[in-house]
Design a protein around this motif. Structure first.
Motif, PDB file in Angstrom:
ATOM      1  N   THR A 291     -17.055   8.890-102.575  1.00 14.31           N
ATOM      2  CA  THR A 291     -16.674   9.988-101.686  1.00 14.31           C
ATOM      3  C   THR A 291     -16.029   9.463-100.410  1.00 14.31           C
ATOM      4  OG1 THR A 291     -18.416  11.446-102.505  1.00 14.31           O
ATOM      5  CG2 THR A 291     -17.552  11.919-100.322  1.00 14.31           C
TER       6      THR A 291
ATOM      7  N   GLU B  43     -12.590   7.830-101.052  1.00 14.47           N
ATOM      8  CA  GLU B  43     -11.540   8.825-101.278  1.00 14.47           C
ATOM      9  C   GLU B  43     -11.177   9.552 -99.992  1.00 14.47           C
ATOM     10  OE1 GLU B  43     -12.760  11.310-104.521  1.00 14.47           O
ATOM     11  OE2 GLU B  43     -12.427   9.732-106.028  1.00 14.47           O
ATOM     12  N   ARG B  44     -12.160   9.808 -99.136  1.00 13.25           N
ATOM     13  CA  ARG B  44     -11.857  10.435 -97.845  1.00 13.25           C
ATOM     14  C   ARG B  44     -10.962   9.532 -96.996  1.00 13.25           C
ATOM     15  NH1 ARG B  44     -17.773  12.357 -95.789  1.00 13.25           N
ATOM     16  NH2 ARG B  44     -18.164  14.013 -97.325  1.00 13.25           N
TER      17      ARG B  44
ATOM     18  N   LEU C 290      -7.129  10.673 -95.765  1.00 11.33           N
ATOM     19  CA  LEU C 290      -6.913  11.035 -94.366  1.00 11.33           C
ATOM     20  C   LEU C 290      -5.507  10.655 -93.905  1.00 11.33           C
ATOM     21  CD1 LEU C 290      -8.339  12.202 -91.823  1.00 11.33           C
ATOM     22  CD2 LEU C 290      -8.882   9.836 -91.195  1.00 11.33           C
TER      23      LEU C 290
ATOM     24  N   ALA D  76     -10.925   6.885 -89.501  1.00 10.69           N
ATOM     25  CA  ALA D  76     -11.686   6.837 -90.760  1.00 10.69           C
ATOM     26  C   ALA D  76     -12.874   5.887 -90.654  1.00 10.69           C
ATOM     27  CB  ALA D  76     -10.765   6.413 -91.899  1.00 10.69           C
TER      28      ALA D  76
END
Length: 456
Positions: free
Chosen positions: A6, A9-10, A14, A135
């Protein structure tokens, strides 16, 4: 889906366009803060020793070191030294609720990655670096916020390594599978305890330095194809299970609107963040009541247990700078004698000054019954004077926090002071100008020459 996948992938999804104005401004502000604090850190106690050790691990031409013209090191070593310098003087920014210094690790790693790209004939755009910064801070701070009990490991290092990995996933554009493996190797390398803090030893910034170096190694291993553990964060032997006594996954699985970078606080003083409320409270009483060192019979800073734990220690005549930066009684004595505390206050002569040590004996920290294990406020300073007056000041928000941010003038003054300390004061205006337009830079590494890091 695992948390590692998760978060990977974020980080990959971004974009700069996704980031709101407040977070964009904070990203540039705290990049500026980190660069200048790191350059000043080249003159921190033991910084030369750390560089000497890093050089034993191999010389190189890949990456420069802040505040050190002519020095080039392999990327892991450059990240190590820069991270040490960023945190060594306790002047780097902090996410208070998470009890994490996210930019000491993430900042050092993204700078080394930018320099490495330039050495290889590539360029990292300013917009891409800032996006990766956001991030990385998101992951490091969210891990800290997931803890529901007091820290027992040194969270800026143990959570920081995962933030660094997220930033590198974004910058290198790893595949999700590679990102998962990189988080797995971050778990394998994660380390750092509070014992160094308890003893006031330079192992504290070394733990942050090690996290930055290890993050580069973790991503390198994943990128060349080594599979890592897949459930690195929430697994039965994962980060949250091993490093935190209890946790709640909500900050990671259901993050609030906005970005964690906008929740980060400046450090106006080169001390443990937990000391800042007491410093400002003393300054306030000095300004409002004319309080002087000669007036003080007793000063008690009653604050949440975290404050007592972090900066309630007693001064000694042979204390090291790392101990003094985490000792509110001694820092309070410095403030009472000259109105503030700065980078030049941690010389051997100042640390052994009997006048300061005697005054510090009249200042102490007491823990209140606040149940929040990460609370910095509210706290109240009560000063009893020689003539019997009782003066009080309550701190409800720390100077430099989102609730009481520095003004632009205060921010620029801090950065100029850091660059002066580093011998780079003439570059302060140029650095500030570059930061203002940083997202438009075609090569983010171009700013490093202004910070004393030799270009390729």
């Amino acid at each position: 889906m695992t948390l590692s996948r998760t978060l990977a992938e974020r980080a990959l999804a971004l974009t700069w366009a996704d980031i709101d104005a407040a977070a964009r401004a904070a990203a540039k502000t705290f990049l500026h803060d980190t660069l200048c604090v790191g350059a000043a850190g080249a003159r921190a106690p033991l910084a030369d020793n750390v560089l000497a050790a890093a050089r034993r691990w191999g010389e190189g031409t890949t990456c420069g070191v802040l505040g050190r013209p002519g020095v080039r090191l392999p990327q892991p070593s450059a990240a190590f030294v820069n991270a040490f310098q960023i945190h060594a003087q306790e002047f780097d920014c902090v996410h208070e609720p998470a009890v994490v210094h996210p930019m000491a690790t993430v900042g050092a790693v993204i700078l080394s990655e930018t320099d490495r790209a330039a050495a290889e004939g590539r360029a990292v755009f300013g917009e891409a670096l800032l996006t990766a910064l956001v991030a990385g801070v998101e992951v490091a701070a969210s891990l800290g916020l997931s803890a529901t009990t007091p820290l027992k490991f040194f969270r800026p290092a143990t959570a920081g390594i995962f933030g660094c990995v997220a930033a590198l996933i974004a910058l290198r554009r790893l595949s999700p599978d590679q990102g998962v493996s990189a988080f797995g190797y971050a778990l394998a390398f994660a380390s750092g305890t509070m014992q160094a803090h308890a003893e006031g030893k330079p192992a504290l910034p070394i733990q942050i330095a090690n996290a930055a170096r290890a993050a580069v190694m973790a991503v390198d291993l994943a990128e060349v194809g080594l599979p890592g553990p897949e459930v690195a964060l929430e697994g039965p032997f994962g980060y949250l299970t091993l490093f935190e006594t209890a946790h709640d996954l909500t900050p990671l699985t259901h993050p609030a609107p906005g970005f964690r970078i906008a929740e980060v606080s400046w450090k106006p003083f080169p001390t443990g963040r937990a000391a800042h409320g007491g410093i400002v409270a003393l300054q306030t009483l000095m300004a409002e009541h004319g309080l002087t060192a000669a007036d003080v019979s007793e000063a008690i800073y009653r604050a949440p247990p975290l404050i007592h734990r972090l900066v309630g220690r007693k001064p000694t005549a042979d204390m090291a700078p790392a101990w003094a930066r985490l000792c509110l009684p001694w820092l309070g004595a410095v403030v009472l004698t000259r109105g503030t505390v700065g980078l030049a206050d941690f010389t051997p002569e100042r640390l052994a000054d009997p006048t300061l040590l005697t005054l510090a004996e009249r200042i102490r920290v007491e823990a209140d019954d606040n149940p929040d294990p990460a609370a910095f406020t509210p706290a109240t300073l009560t000063v009893t004077t020689i003539d019997g007056r009782v003066l009080t000041h309550t701190v409800t928000a720390q100077l430099g926090s989102p609730a009481q941010p520095l003004t632009r003038e205060q921010h620029l003054a801090k950065q100029a002071a850091c660059l002066d300390f580093a011998g780079l004061g003439a570059n302060a205006a140029a650095v500030a100008e570059a930061i203002d337009g940083f997202e438009t830079l075609a090569d983010a590494s171009s700013i490093l020459s202004l910070l004393g890091a030799s270009p390729q």
